[in-house]
Design an enzyme around this catalytic site. Sequence first.
Site, PDB file in Angstrom:
ATOM      1  N   CYS A 183       0.830  -1.218   0.000  1.00  0.00           N
ATOM      2  CA  CYS A 183       0.000   0.000   0.000  1.00  0.00           C
ATOM      3  C   CYS A 183       0.860   1.262   0.000  1.00  0.00           C
ATOM      4  O   CYS A 183       1.894   1.332   0.673  1.00  0.00           O
ATOM      5  CB  CYS A 183      -0.917  -0.016   1.222  1.00  0.00           C
ATOM      6  SG  CYS A 183      -2.024   1.403   1.277  1.00  0.00           S
ATOM      7  N   CYS A 228       0.562   4.531   7.043  1.00  0.00           N
ATOM      8  CA  CYS A 228      -0.076   4.408   8.363  1.00  0.00           C
ATOM      9  C   CYS A 228       0.863   3.645   9.298  1.00  0.00           C
ATOM     10  O   CYS A 228       1.216   2.481   9.013  1.00  0.00           O
ATOM     11  CB  CYS A 228      -1.406   3.684   8.231  1.00  0.00           C
ATOM     12  SG  CYS A 228      -2.433   4.367   6.909  1.00  0.00           S
ATOM     13  N   CYS A 245       0.438  -0.149  10.332  1.00  0.00           N
ATOM     14  CA  CYS A 245      -0.082  -1.129   9.368  1.00  0.00           C
ATOM     15  C   CYS A 245       0.985  -2.051   8.774  1.00  0.00           C
ATOM     16  O   CYS A 245       2.003  -1.591   8.242  1.00  0.00           O
ATOM     17  CB  CYS A 245      -0.832  -0.411   8.248  1.00  0.00           C
ATOM     18  SG  CYS A 245      -1.692  -1.570   7.164  1.00  0.00           S
ATOM     19  N   CYS A 300     -16.744  -8.638   5.277  1.00  0.00           N
ATOM     20  CA  CYS A 300     -16.049  -7.372   4.994  1.00  0.00           C
ATOM     21  C   CYS A 300     -14.784  -7.635   4.171  1.00  0.00           C
ATOM     22  O   CYS A 300     -13.902  -8.376   4.602  1.00  0.00           O
ATOM     23  CB  CYS A 300     -15.691  -6.690   6.308  1.00  0.00           C
ATOM     24  SG  CYS A 300     -14.857  -5.125   6.048  1.00  0.00           S
ATOM     25  N   CYS A 345     -19.714  -5.560   3.214  1.00  0.00           N
ATOM     26  CA  CYS A 345     -18.933  -4.407   3.667  1.00  0.00           C
ATOM     27  C   CYS A 345     -17.621  -4.433   2.897  1.00  0.00           C
ATOM     28  O   CYS A 345     -17.112  -5.512   2.578  1.00  0.00           O
ATOM     29  CB  CYS A 345     -18.675  -4.508   5.168  1.00  0.00           C
ATOM     30  SG  CYS A 345     -17.636  -3.178   5.802  1.00  0.00           S
ATOM     31  N   CYS A 356     -19.185   2.505   8.390  1.00  0.00           N
ATOM     32  CA  CYS A 356     -18.480   1.802   9.458  1.00  0.00           C
ATOM     33  C   CYS A 356     -17.232   2.636   9.696  1.00  0.00           C
ATOM     34  O   CYS A 356     -16.382   2.738   8.805  1.00  0.00           O
ATOM     35  CB  CYS A 356     -18.129   0.386   9.012  1.00  0.00           C
ATOM     36  SG  CYS A 356     -17.035  -0.468  10.172  1.00  0.00           S
ATOM     37  N   ARG A 376     -18.094  -2.016  17.768  1.00  0.00           N
ATOM     38  CA  ARG A 376     -17.386  -3.297  17.542  1.00  0.00           C
ATOM     39  C   ARG A 376     -16.089  -3.378  18.337  1.00  0.00           C
ATOM     40  O   ARG A 376     -15.215  -2.505  18.208  1.00  0.00           O
ATOM     41  CB  ARG A 376     -17.106  -3.508  16.045  1.00  0.00           C
ATOM     42  CG  ARG A 376     -16.465  -4.886  15.787  1.00  0.00           C
ATOM     43  CD  ARG A 376     -16.338  -5.218  14.306  1.00  0.00           C
ATOM     44  NE  ARG A 376     -17.610  -5.087  13.634  1.00  0.00           N
ATOM     45  CZ  ARG A 376     -17.825  -4.336  12.558  1.00  0.00           C
ATOM     46  NH1 ARG A 376     -16.830  -3.665  12.026  1.00  0.00           N
ATOM     47  NH2 ARG A 376     -19.007  -4.273  12.012  1.00  0.00           N
TER      48      ARG A 376
HETATM   49  N1  SAM Z   1      -6.646   0.591   3.124  1.00  0.00           N
HETATM   50  C1  SAM Z   1      -7.914   0.814   3.672  1.00  0.00           C
HETATM   51  C2  SAM Z   1      -7.939   1.907   4.690  1.00  0.00           C
HETATM   52  O1  SAM Z   1      -6.938   2.179   5.326  1.00  0.00           O
HETATM   53  O2  SAM Z   1      -9.006   2.481   4.895  1.00  0.00           O
HETATM   54  C3  SAM Z   1      -8.557  -0.424   4.244  1.00  0.00           C
HETATM   55  C4  SAM Z   1      -7.754  -1.405   5.065  1.00  0.00           C
HETATM   56  S1  SAM Z   1      -7.101  -0.834   6.618  1.00  0.00           S
HETATM   57  C5  SAM Z   1      -6.066  -2.173   7.055  1.00  0.00           C
HETATM   58  C6  SAM Z   1      -8.498  -0.861   7.716  1.00  0.00           C
HETATM   59  C7  SAM Z   1      -8.301  -0.424   9.149  1.00  0.00           C
HETATM   60  O3  SAM Z   1      -7.670  -1.453   9.878  1.00  0.00           O
HETATM   61  C8  SAM Z   1      -7.445   0.784   9.437  1.00  0.00           C
HETATM   62  O4  SAM Z   1      -8.123   1.987   9.254  1.00  0.00           O
HETATM   63  C9  SAM Z   1      -7.088   0.594  10.898  1.00  0.00           C
HETATM   64  O5  SAM Z   1      -8.025   1.249  11.723  1.00  0.00           O
HETATM   65  C10 SAM Z   1      -7.182  -0.910  11.096  1.00  0.00           C
HETATM   66  N2  SAM Z   1      -5.854  -1.485  11.351  1.00  0.00           N
HETATM   67  C11 SAM Z   1      -4.884  -1.702  10.447  1.00  0.00           C
HETATM   68  N3  SAM Z   1      -3.782  -2.232  11.019  1.00  0.00           N
HETATM   69  C12 SAM Z   1      -4.062  -2.355  12.341  1.00  0.00           C
HETATM   70  C13 SAM Z   1      -3.313  -2.821  13.459  1.00  0.00           C
HETATM   71  N4  SAM Z   1      -2.067  -3.244  13.349  1.00  0.00           N
HETATM   72  N5  SAM Z   1      -3.919  -2.815  14.668  1.00  0.00           N
HETATM   73  C14 SAM Z   1      -5.185  -2.378  14.798  1.00  0.00           C
HETATM   74  N6  SAM Z   1      -5.935  -1.918  13.769  1.00  0.00           N
HETATM   75  C15 SAM Z   1      -5.387  -1.887  12.561  1.00  0.00           C
HETATM   76  C1  DTB Z   2     -11.475  -2.164  11.361  1.00  0.00           C
HETATM   77  O1  DTB Z   2     -11.751  -1.147  12.019  1.00  0.00           O
HETATM   78  N1  DTB Z   2     -10.701  -3.139  11.768  1.00  0.00           N
HETATM   79  C2  DTB Z   2     -10.537  -4.132  10.728  1.00  0.00           C
HETATM   80  C3  DTB Z   2     -11.492  -3.632   9.626  1.00  0.00           C
HETATM   81  N2  DTB Z   2     -11.926  -2.380  10.139  1.00  0.00           N
HETATM   82  C4  DTB Z   2     -11.061  -3.569   8.237  1.00  0.00           C
HETATM   83  C5  DTB Z   2      -9.141  -4.384  10.363  1.00  0.00           C
HETATM   84  C6  DTB Z   2      -8.263  -4.766  11.527  1.00  0.00           C
HETATM   85  C7  DTB Z   2      -6.914  -5.060  10.994  1.00  0.00           C
HETATM   86  C8  DTB Z   2      -5.981  -5.513  12.039  1.00  0.00           C
HETATM   87  C9  DTB Z   2      -4.612  -5.724  11.503  1.00  0.00           C
HETATM   88  C10 DTB Z   2      -4.478  -6.767  10.440  1.00  0.00           C
HETATM   89  O2  DTB Z   2      -5.044  -7.876  10.582  1.00  0.00           O
HETATM   90  O3  DTB Z   2      -3.770  -6.516   9.469  1.00  0.00           O
HETATM   91 FE1  SF4 Z   3      -2.809   1.166   3.407  1.00  0.00          FE
HETATM   92 FE2  SF4 Z   3      -2.724  -0.053   5.749  1.00  0.00          FE
HETATM   93 FE3  SF4 Z   3      -3.027   2.576   5.644  1.00  0.00          FE
HETATM   94 FE4  SF4 Z   3      -5.053   0.966   4.814  1.00  0.00          FE
HETATM   95  S1  SF4 Z   3      -4.259   1.140   6.896  1.00  0.00           S
HETATM   96  S2  SF4 Z   3      -4.283   2.817   3.803  1.00  0.00           S
HETATM   97  S3  SF4 Z   3      -3.846  -0.726   3.956  1.00  0.00           S
HETATM   98  S4  SF4 Z   3      -1.201   1.442   4.948  1.00  0.00           S
END
Ligand code: SAM
Ligand code: DTB
Ligand code: SF4
Length: 337
Positions: free
Chosen positions: A63, A67, A70, A107, A138, A198, A275
Amino acid sequence: MNAPVHLLDPAQPRHDWTLDQVEALFETPFTELLFQAAAVHRAWFDPTQVQMSQLLSVKTGGCAENCGYCSQSASFKTGLKASKLMDPDVVIAQAARAKESGASRFCMGAAWREMKDRDLPALARMIGGVKSLGLETCATLGMLTKDQAQQLKDAGLDYYNHNLDTGPDYYASVVTTRTYQDRLDTLEHVRDAGMSTCCGGIVGMGEARRDRAGLLHALSTLPAHPDSLPINGLVPVSGTPLGDRITAEGTQIDALEFVRTIAVARLVCPKAMVRLSAGREQMSRELQALCFLAGANSIFVGDTLLTTPNPEMSSDAALFADLGLTPMPVGAGPAAQ
Ligand code: SAM
Ligand code: DTB
Ligand code: SF4
């Protein structure tokens, strides 16, 4: 003059919360805060029912955003293997299995900064196929234009997940490749297309209580409250700035402060499905039970979230049995009043 309705009934949704008021809720004595949140929960929902969503990463890694939490950002070396958008038929088959295991919502998550029009045909097939199984659909695909939101709605998408993640003042400490306003703009496009939202965030990223209050203040003052409000506990991922920092520092967030965040979310967005999202793998059964008492009424099920582990179905089933909780049926929402 009559008193404003919310002074008479704390269960009525309000959009005029101030940041100080939200922070004051966090400072309420713990048992009193839980009692208030539990009462508001009961005004809108059967407190024994918990909505169950299952996630699938339909496009993993690589990506362009940075973030700091992530595993999927191309900016960090997390060892995750990037892959292309999955075949819609494979996604639909996984959704069928999720339904058999009791999920009511499926989702689909993609590690994109924004959705690209070229992917719409495949996404539309996925969404249509999942919906035809009788599941709520979703997706979380990054930023959307107004037209893309409408196209996803037309394809049968019920919910769009797009998190604000933290309070506005802490945002730039977590991600610099997009702004809070970018997130708010996509949420507006989703609402305008008539999809349910959401939207929530992550706690335990080193933010202050004021930032957690800032997140919930931002959510509670949106033109429409989120229909689903995920509270994620940071899952520290090695190789990410936050994962490494947290690992070095040891603890992430005090468990009682996590429960407080759930309770305040319930109070400021009374009709939302709150949630208990990422982070359950690291939580005790007792902590999860407190979260349900504080007003959480939704979880992610299945042994993987997007890229990180989640409790096994069998341990969730045992927890539900021990707590007397049952899955919320498809399409159920807050009671009409
Ligand atoms: N790329 C899209 C975005 O950022 O909106 C969708 C996928 S992103 C992984 C969805 C959400 O997962 C993020 O907004 C974040 O709140 C949550 N998330 C991602 N990595 C995480 C982590 N290591 N621990 C907790 N929540 C996480
Ligand atoms: C949200 O708030 N939590 C979910 C979903 N929306 C997409 C994602 C959690 C991701 C946790 C880290 C991972 O598994 O990569
Ligand atoms: Fe990309 Fe992860 Fe950020 Fe979603 S949360 S925009 S997958 S770097």
